[in-house]
Design a protein around this motif. Structure first.
Motif, PDB file in Angstrom:
ATOM      1  N   ASN A 323     -14.505  -6.896 -41.421  1.00 28.72           N
ATOM      2  CA  ASN A 323     -13.767  -7.802 -41.137  1.00 28.72           C
ATOM      3  C   ASN A 323     -14.337  -9.349 -41.677  1.00 28.72           C
ATOM      4  O   ASN A 323     -13.647 -10.388 -41.893  1.00 28.72           O
ATOM      5  N   ASP A 324     -14.978  -8.647 -42.583  1.00 21.83           N
ATOM      6  CA  ASP A 324     -15.028  -9.602 -44.449  1.00 21.83           C
ATOM      7  C   ASP A 324     -14.356 -10.483 -44.863  1.00 21.83           C
ATOM      8  O   ASP A 324     -13.188 -11.059 -45.434  1.00 21.83           O
ATOM      9  N   ALA A 325     -13.704  -9.349 -44.917  1.00 22.86           N
ATOM     10  CA  ALA A 325     -12.024  -9.672 -45.998  1.00 22.86           C
ATOM     11  C   ALA A 325     -10.996  -9.894 -44.888  1.00 22.86           C
ATOM     12  O   ALA A 325     -10.188 -10.622 -45.793  1.00 22.86           O
ATOM     13  N   THR A 326     -11.069  -9.892 -43.393  1.00 21.91           N
ATOM     14  CA  THR A 326     -10.048 -10.489 -43.439  1.00 21.91           C
ATOM     15  C   THR A 326     -10.584 -12.049 -42.344  1.00 21.91           C
ATOM     16  O   THR A 326     -10.000 -12.621 -41.368  1.00 21.91           O
ATOM     17  N   SER A 327     -11.739 -12.868 -42.417  1.00 25.22           N
ATOM     18  CA  SER A 327     -12.402 -13.458 -41.753  1.00 25.22           C
ATOM     19  C   SER A 327     -10.749 -15.054 -42.783  1.00 25.22           C
ATOM     20  O   SER A 327     -11.504 -15.815 -41.897  1.00 25.22           O
ATOM     21  N   GLY A 328     -11.138 -14.739 -43.781  1.00 23.63           N
ATOM     22  CA  GLY A 328      -9.223 -16.119 -43.567  1.00 23.63           C
ATOM     23  C   GLY A 328      -8.614 -15.794 -42.806  1.00 23.63           C
ATOM     24  O   GLY A 328      -7.889 -17.220 -42.762  1.00 23.63           O
ATOM     25  N   LEU A 329      -8.254 -14.596 -42.383  1.00 21.35           N
ATOM     26  CA  LEU A 329      -6.856 -14.882 -41.697  1.00 21.35           C
ATOM     27  C   LEU A 329      -7.011 -15.827 -40.240  1.00 21.35           C
ATOM     28  O   LEU A 329      -6.344 -16.079 -38.975  1.00 21.35           O
TER      29      LEU A 329
END
Length: 331
Positions: A323-329
């Motif tokens: 989730n953290d890695a995709t938070s920018g999406l």
């Protein structure tokens, strides 16, 4: 001479008139008109790019989540899976099963399983392989271990990727030492790169490594890749020409933006010749690069893509994201 003089005089006359009140109004109006025209052009170009995006996108769904991956300009890319998990722990669990399944598949097909390791946090994310059922069920003796990139330091140095992998993973599984291919740490960066490439080519010639069906490069079964916050992969950084290497299998750098400065690294043609690539990215510090790589940023500029965007294997690419890695999406 008189012609140039007339031009210079006319320029002076123009600017003299421009500083008058009427001239100033004309200049202001012209400036606003120019800005408006530039905005209109940018909007038209953005809309055109958006339409191209929508026409050339492919969606992948996992656990009721759909993520769109932009494939334009990558005609040789194989299948892409983008898997999003709640936490890094969930990523580790899924990654272990993924690797174990591939190990069984390739050993059954070829009698061995060639794995390329990278450094960073990836080694820790492999920890579930050290637990039941995998620690006892995997045929570790059939594994062949290689290194995506390596710092040109002694193998027992704290900065060595070999030492990181040995301490965190390799020393805990029964892979024969002869199946682990570390760099020659006694050589210069250039010589170490040439030596490693030469050894890979020897393994291909001896049929211990497969050759890619679409190129002359080695075809590894699995490459385990990570990605830096700046979008770099292996030791292929944004502002280094090595990322554009076309013919060499292994290259070197002497000015890494983060220490240690001297490294060797696989090139993108060798990386992209793999049968399977797992791109393992966790943590919020990589969120912006993930956003760009997955083309969710509507204003992303692809004129000078991030290194990670050059990962386009002839085989299959699987992203493992938390989730953290995709938070920018979602921003």
């Amino acid at each position: 001479m008189s012609f140039l003089g007339d031009i210079q005089k006319s320029d002076v006359a123009f600017w003299a008139n421009a500083v008058s009140s009427d001239g100033l109004l004309i200049l202001v109006f012209s400036a606003f008109a120019g800005v408006a025209l530039a905005i209109m052009i940018r909007l038209l170009v953005s809309n055109h790019i958006s339409r191209l995006f929508n026409q050339n996108a492919v969606s992948y769904t996992h656990r009721s989540r759909t993520i769109t991956y932009f494939q334009k300009g990558k005609p040789q890319m194989g299948k892409v899976n983008i898997l999003k998990f709640h936490s890094e722990e969930d990523v580790a669990v899924a990654l272990a099963k993924y690797i174990a399944d591939l190990s069984a598949k390739f050993i059954k097909e070829n009698g061995s399983f060639s794995v390329v390791l990278s450094g960073g946090t990836l080694i820790d994310t492999l920890r579930k392989l050290l637990e039941p059922p995998y620690i006892d069920s995997i045929e570790w003796s059939k594994w062949l271990i290689f290194f995506l990139d390596e710092r040109v330091v002694p193998l027992n140095h704290p900065d060595s990727n070999y030492k990181l992998a040995l301490d965190g993973f390799l020393s805990k599984v029964p892979i024969p030492k002869s199946n682990i291919y570390a760099i020659n740490d006694k050589l210069s960066p250039e010589d170490a790169a040439d030596d490693y490439e030469g050894r890979l080519k020897q393994l291909v010639n001896k049929s211990k490594l497969k050759k890619s069906g679409s190129s002359e490069f080695a075809n590894f079964d699995l490459m385990l890749l990570g990605m830096g916050p700046d979008g770099h992969v292996a030791s292929l950084f944004c502002w280094h020409f090595q990322r554009f290497e076309k013919t060499k299998w292994v290259t070197f750098i002497k000015d890494s933006p983060k220490p240690p400065s001297e490294r060797i690294t696989f090139t993108f043609p060798l990386i992209n010749a793999a049968s399977e690539i797992a791109m393992v990215v966790t943590g919020e510090d990589a969120a912006d690069a993930v956003k760009i790589a997955l083309r969710k940023a509507s204003n992303s500029n692809s004129c000078f893509p991030l290194p990670v965007e050059k990962v386009s294997p002839v085989g299959k690419l699987t992203w493992f994201l938390d989730n953290d890695a995709t938070s920018g999406l979602s921003r």
